[in-house]
Write an enzyme that holds these catalytic residues in place. Structure first.
Site, PDB file in Angstrom:
ATOM      1  CG  MET A   1      -1.819  -1.251   1.289  1.00 29.16           C
ATOM      2  SD  MET A   1      -2.854  -1.450  -0.178  1.00 29.16           S
ATOM      3  CE  MET A   1      -4.057  -0.167   0.117  1.00 29.16           C
ATOM      4  NE  ARG A   2       5.330   3.918   0.995  1.00 28.53           N
ATOM      5  CZ  ARG A   2       5.531   5.073   1.644  1.00 28.53           C
ATOM      6  NH1 ARG A   2       4.864   5.318   2.741  1.00 28.53           N
ATOM      7  NH2 ARG A   2       6.387   5.963   1.191  1.00 28.53           N
ATOM      8  CB  ILE A   3       1.883   6.497  -4.025  1.00 23.10           C
ATOM      9  CG1 ILE A   3       0.372   6.310  -3.929  1.00 23.10           C
ATOM     10  CG2 ILE A   3       2.260   7.277  -5.286  1.00 23.10           C
ATOM     11  CD1 ILE A   3      -0.415   7.577  -3.765  1.00 23.10           C
ATOM     12  CG  LEU A   4       5.678   2.104  -5.706  1.00 20.57           C
ATOM     13  CD1 LEU A   4       5.611   0.902  -6.630  1.00 20.57           C
ATOM     14  CD2 LEU A   4       6.580   1.817  -4.511  1.00 20.57           C
TER      15      LEU A   4
ATOM     16  CG  HIS B   1      -6.288  -2.304  -8.917  1.00 20.29           C
ATOM     17  ND1 HIS B   1      -6.045  -1.449  -7.869  1.00 20.29           N
ATOM     18  CD2 HIS B   1      -7.493  -1.953  -9.419  1.00 20.29           C
ATOM     19  CE1 HIS B   1      -7.063  -0.610  -7.741  1.00 20.29           C
ATOM     20  NE2 HIS B   1      -7.959  -0.895  -8.678  1.00 20.29           N
TER      21      HIS B   1
ATOM     22  CB  THR C   1       3.507   2.296 -15.998  1.00 19.24           C
ATOM     23  OG1 THR C   1       2.099   2.389 -15.768  1.00 19.24           O
ATOM     24  CG2 THR C   1       3.784   1.182 -17.000  1.00 19.24           C
TER      25      THR C   1
ATOM     26  CD  GLU D   1      -2.060   7.381 -15.704  1.00 24.69           C
ATOM     27  OE1 GLU D   1      -3.218   7.792 -15.636  1.00 24.69           O
ATOM     28  OE2 GLU D   1      -1.488   7.154 -16.787  1.00 24.69           O
TER      29      GLU D   1
ATOM     30  CD  GLU E   1      -7.367  -9.862  -5.295  1.00 21.16           C
ATOM     31  OE1 GLU E   1      -6.222  -9.620  -4.903  1.00 21.16           O
ATOM     32  OE2 GLU E   1      -8.369  -9.261  -4.852  1.00 21.16           O
TER      33      GLU E   1
END
Ligand code: GRF
Length: 210
Positions: free
Chosen positions: A90-93, A109, A141, A143, A174
């Site tokens: 749970m991180r934005i990279l 996702h 990627t 985005e 999943e």
């Protein structure tokens, strides 16, 4: 033998599914490490019990996203990864982190992308009244929740579904979808042209339900 490094933040059930498949299906790869940004991630115990090295890089202790990503990258690269697998991470990279692993980092996702990127996907699906929902494995990627799609799994949205029941039904898929997709990458069965993934060899296609 290729090396897979899996990043988690919590429960780690997708990580578990990949570990179990790699071992039981005899992949030409091993899960070399499981890395968490949270010391209390429940999935760490499963990895430790299986003898897989675990590392915690506590995101809370870093002043900036760039510093955290740099430290994380250093830890990941200690395991010479052929593939980095985000499994409930749970991180934005940062862009430079994503670039460093371009073409060798996957995410799962819980929606049929491009529908419902971001959080609370099951609620979004119920509120939108869509008849189908599901999960997507894609290359990462810059985005968020974009990137070439490797595979998707679908479930019906039922009239009396709640976020909880729908999430549970998607999660079952999943756990089949992610090992399937990771294996395709590990066995070099994919090509990416103009952002579109093609499966070069469909021998595995019947191992999951779509
Ligand atoms: C999964 O639904 C995954 O698709 C999403 O976060 C959840 C993680 O679950 N990215 P788990 O930690 O793998 O059990």
């Amino acid at each position: 033998m290729k090396n897979i490094v899996i990043l988690i933040s919590g429960r780690g059930s997708n990580m578990e599914a990949v570990v179990r498949a790699a071992q039981s299906e005899g992949w030409p790869a091993k899960v070399a490490a499981v890395i968490s940004n949270r010391p209390d991630a429940a999935g760490l115990a499963f990895a430790q019990a299986r003898g897989i090295p675990t590392v915690v890089v506590p995101s809370k202790q870093f002043a900036s996203r760039a510093e955290f990503d740099a430290a994380l990258q250093q830890e990941i690269d200690c395991f010479a990864p052929d593939l980095v697998v985000l499994a409930g991470f749970m991180r934005i990279l940062t862009g430079s982190f994503v670039e460093h692993y371009a073409g060798r980092m996957l995410n799962i996702h819980p929606s049929l992308l491009p529908a419902f990127p971001g959080l609370a996907t099951h609620r979004q699906a119920i509120e939108a009244g869509v008849p189908e929902h599901g999960a997507t494995v894609h290359f990462v990627t810059a985005e968020l929740d974009h990137g070439p799609v490797v595979a998707q799994a679908r479930v019906d949205v039922l009239p009396d579904d709640t976020e909880v029941t729908l999430a549970a039904r998607v999660l079952v898929e999943e756990h089949k979808l992610y090992p399937y997709a990771v294996r395709l990458v590990i066995e070099d069965r994919l090509s990416i042209e103009h952002g579109v993934v093609r499966v070069l060899d469909t021998r595995l296609a019947d191992t999951i339900s779509h």
